[in-house]
Design a protein around this motif. Structure first.
Motif, PDB file in Angstrom:
ATOM      1  N   UNK A 124       0.793  -1.197   0.105  1.00  0.00           N
ATOM      2  CA  UNK A 124       0.090   0.029   0.060  1.00  0.00           C
ATOM      3  C   UNK A 124       0.722   1.379   0.139  1.00  0.00           C
ATOM      4  N   UNK A 125       1.813   1.213  -0.886  1.00  0.00           N
ATOM      5  CA  UNK A 125       2.967   2.367  -0.788  1.00  0.00           C
ATOM      6  C   UNK A 125       2.685   3.124  -2.150  1.00  0.00           C
ATOM      7  N   UNK A 126       2.160   2.644  -2.970  1.00  0.00           N
ATOM      8  CA  UNK A 126       2.078   3.478  -4.326  1.00  0.00           C
ATOM      9  C   UNK A 126       1.494   4.649  -4.544  1.00  0.00           C
ATOM     10  N   UNK A 127       1.658   5.501  -5.140  1.00  0.00           N
ATOM     11  CA  UNK A 127       1.053   7.018  -5.362  1.00  0.00           C
ATOM     12  C   UNK A 127       0.685   7.067  -6.963  1.00  0.00           C
ATOM     13  N   UNK A 128      -0.171   7.874  -7.035  1.00  0.00           N
ATOM     14  CA  UNK A 128      -0.640   8.204  -8.479  1.00  0.00           C
ATOM     15  C   UNK A 128       0.409   8.198  -9.577  1.00  0.00           C
TER      16      UNK A 128
ATOM     17  N   UNK B 241     -16.638   0.539  -7.931  1.00  0.00           N
ATOM     18  CA  UNK B 241     -17.748   0.427  -8.869  1.00  0.00           C
ATOM     19  C   UNK B 241     -18.359   1.930  -8.798  1.00  0.00           C
ATOM     20  N   UNK B 242     -18.671   2.454  -7.749  1.00  0.00           N
ATOM     21  CA  UNK B 242     -19.174   3.964  -7.774  1.00  0.00           C
ATOM     22  C   UNK B 242     -18.257   4.799  -8.697  1.00  0.00           C
ATOM     23  N   UNK B 243     -16.920   4.786  -8.217  1.00  0.00           N
ATOM     24  CA  UNK B 243     -16.011   5.723  -8.959  1.00  0.00           C
ATOM     25  C   UNK B 243     -15.971   5.585 -10.506  1.00  0.00           C
ATOM     26  N   UNK B 244     -15.977   4.005 -10.943  1.00  0.00           N
ATOM     27  CA  UNK B 244     -15.893   3.872 -12.234  1.00  0.00           C
ATOM     28  C   UNK B 244     -17.456   4.270 -13.039  1.00  0.00           C
ATOM     29  N   UNK B 245     -18.205   3.944 -12.564  1.00  0.00           N
ATOM     30  CA  UNK B 245     -19.439   4.253 -13.005  1.00  0.00           C
ATOM     31  C   UNK B 245     -19.540   5.827 -13.089  1.00  0.00           C
ATOM     32  N   UNK B 246     -19.143   6.388 -12.166  1.00  0.00           N
ATOM     33  CA  UNK B 246     -19.160   7.894 -12.176  1.00  0.00           C
ATOM     34  C   UNK B 246     -18.438   8.640 -13.316  1.00  0.00           C
ATOM     35  N   UNK B 247     -17.427   7.754 -13.618  1.00  0.00           N
ATOM     36  CA  UNK B 247     -16.473   8.267 -14.928  1.00  0.00           C
ATOM     37  C   UNK B 247     -16.969   7.925 -16.079  1.00  0.00           C
ATOM     38  N   UNK B 248     -18.413   7.194 -16.151  1.00  0.00           N
ATOM     39  CA  UNK B 248     -18.739   6.890 -17.477  1.00  0.00           C
ATOM     40  C   UNK B 248     -18.410   5.551 -18.066  1.00  0.00           C
ATOM     41  N   UNK B 249     -17.958   4.841 -17.038  1.00  0.00           N
ATOM     42  CA  UNK B 249     -17.387   3.105 -17.405  1.00  0.00           C
ATOM     43  C   UNK B 249     -18.516   2.344 -16.972  1.00  0.00           C
ATOM     44  N   UNK B 250     -18.881   1.499 -17.773  1.00  0.00           N
ATOM     45  CA  UNK B 250     -19.949   0.346 -17.466  1.00  0.00           C
ATOM     46  C   UNK B 250     -18.991  -0.644 -16.917  1.00  0.00           C
TER      47      UNK B 250
ATOM     48  N   UNK C 155      -5.706   4.488  -2.590  1.00  0.00           N
ATOM     49  CA  UNK C 155      -6.116   3.540  -3.553  1.00  0.00           C
ATOM     50  C   UNK C 155      -7.077   3.650  -4.811  1.00  0.00           C
ATOM     51  N   UNK C 156      -7.989   4.685  -4.491  1.00  0.00           N
ATOM     52  CA  UNK C 156      -8.662   4.890  -5.645  1.00  0.00           C
ATOM     53  C   UNK C 156      -7.977   6.213  -6.424  1.00  0.00           C
ATOM     54  N   UNK C 157      -7.291   6.747  -5.805  1.00  0.00           N
ATOM     55  CA  UNK C 157      -6.495   7.923  -6.578  1.00  0.00           C
ATOM     56  C   UNK C 157      -5.527   7.059  -7.597  1.00  0.00           C
ATOM     57  N   UNK C 158      -4.983   5.921  -6.992  1.00  0.00           N
ATOM     58  CA  UNK C 158      -4.085   5.174  -7.935  1.00  0.00           C
ATOM     59  C   UNK C 158      -4.836   4.387  -9.127  1.00  0.00           C
TER      60      UNK C 158
END
Length: 318
Positions: free
Chosen positions: A188-192, A263-272, A222-225
């Motif tokens: 869990x050390x990665x950055x964007x 899933x919320x993030x991806x769908x909010x970005x317009x990705x099915x 996590x979600x930023x990555x």
């Protein structure tokens, strides 16, 4: 992508999540939880590890679990791709016999993590990977084989990993015969910025053989990555319902990214994604039934969807 999905969400809670919890989930509850995940529309589910129950008692009966899934539960719901993790030939033999659709092999970039987690050096695991691939080709060529490169973004003992070493090991496991290579942020050390650069290097080297991104939310990145990996071209992401899991051999590496929030993030970005968020959140009750009192994480489950949220309406069968 096939079946109307722009992005594949691969649920790893039944493996990566459960193996990090001290308690052992009741067998029937485990089966019901996997059924609830499938009913939510997940494209892939990592059903468990094919390892010795003396090593990971949480993963006992994975073979029987898959058999019961195939013969009963799966008859009443959509059938996701079933993935099993194996670390040696014996595990691969079990996974093939059980009827998995895909095998994942952990290969650590960090020598320290490799020896602690698998009891083998990285070179030895690459050699084992070649033997596993040959076994699959001889027995059931239709089964996919992916190498998941653990500690690709850093190790709690060795620190940051050299990107050149990551790409080199990825190329070596491709030569060993795997069909794809994913990157795991085990510590869990990665950055964007780090994620974007490394995945771009992977695509430059491996092209379409780049597989899933596996992020932990240890430091809140996590979600930023995920967004950074999307920008680099990644279209398959591992996650765990309610953020269950971590890594028992990477101290301090707390849970995986939360499937519901992903899933919320991806769908909010317009990705099915082909996933029903309401059913996905409801699956948390099955998890809690099997592990009462276990901490569950996730913003969407707590706050709900924003008023007027417009999700993708494309179904997984479109």
């Amino acid at each position: 992508m096939a079946n109307g999905r722009d992005v594949i969400v691969s649920e790893v809670g039944p493996r990566d999540g459960l193996q990090s919890v001290a308690r052992v989930m009741n067998y029937d509850a485990r089966l019901d939880w996997i059924a609830a995940l499938a009913e939510a529309g997940l494209a892939e589910i990592e059903i468990g590890s094919f390892v010795s129950p003396t090593h990971l008692p949480q993963m006992a009966d994975t073979d029987r679990l898959l058999e019961d899934w195939r013969t009963s539960v799966a008859l009443n719901t959509a059938i996701p791709e079933i993935i099993g993790l194996v670390a040696n030939l014996r595990g691969a033999e079990r996974a093939i016999a059980a009827g998995v659709d895909k095998i994942t092999i952990p290969v650590s970039i960090s020598e320290t993590h490799s020896r602690t987690n698998l009891g083998k050096s990285t070179d030895e695991m690459i050699a084992e990977t070649k033997r596993i691939v040959q076994l699959v080709r001889d027995r059931t060529p239709a089964i996919g084989v992916e190498a998941g490169l653990s500690t690709a973004f850093g190790c709690v003992v060795e620190g940051a990993m050299d990107p050149g070493r990551v790409v080199d090991i990825a190329e070596r496991v491709i030569r060993a015969g795997v069909t794809s290579v994913g990157l795991s942020d085990t510590a869990g050390s990665g950055t964007p910025t780090q994620v974007r650069k490394l995945f771009r290097q992977m695509y430059n080297s491996l092209g379409s053989n780049v597989g899933a991104a596996h992020f932990h939310n240890t430091r809140g990145q996590g979600l930023a990555n995920v967004l950074a990996a999307l920008d680099a071209g990644v279209r398959t992401f591992d996650s765990s319902l309610a953020g269950l899991g971590g890594c028992p051999y990477a101290p301090g590496a707390t849970g995986n990214i939360v499937t519901e929030d992903l899933v919320f993030l991806l769908e909010a970005e317009g990705l099915a994604t082909g996933i029903d968020l309401d059913r996905l959140v409801a699956a948390r009750s099955q998890l809690l039934r099997g592990l009462p009192g276990e901490p569950l994480y996730g913003y969407i489950a707590d706050a709900g969807l924003p008023t007027g949220f417009s999700r993708s309406l494309r179904s997984a069968s479109a």
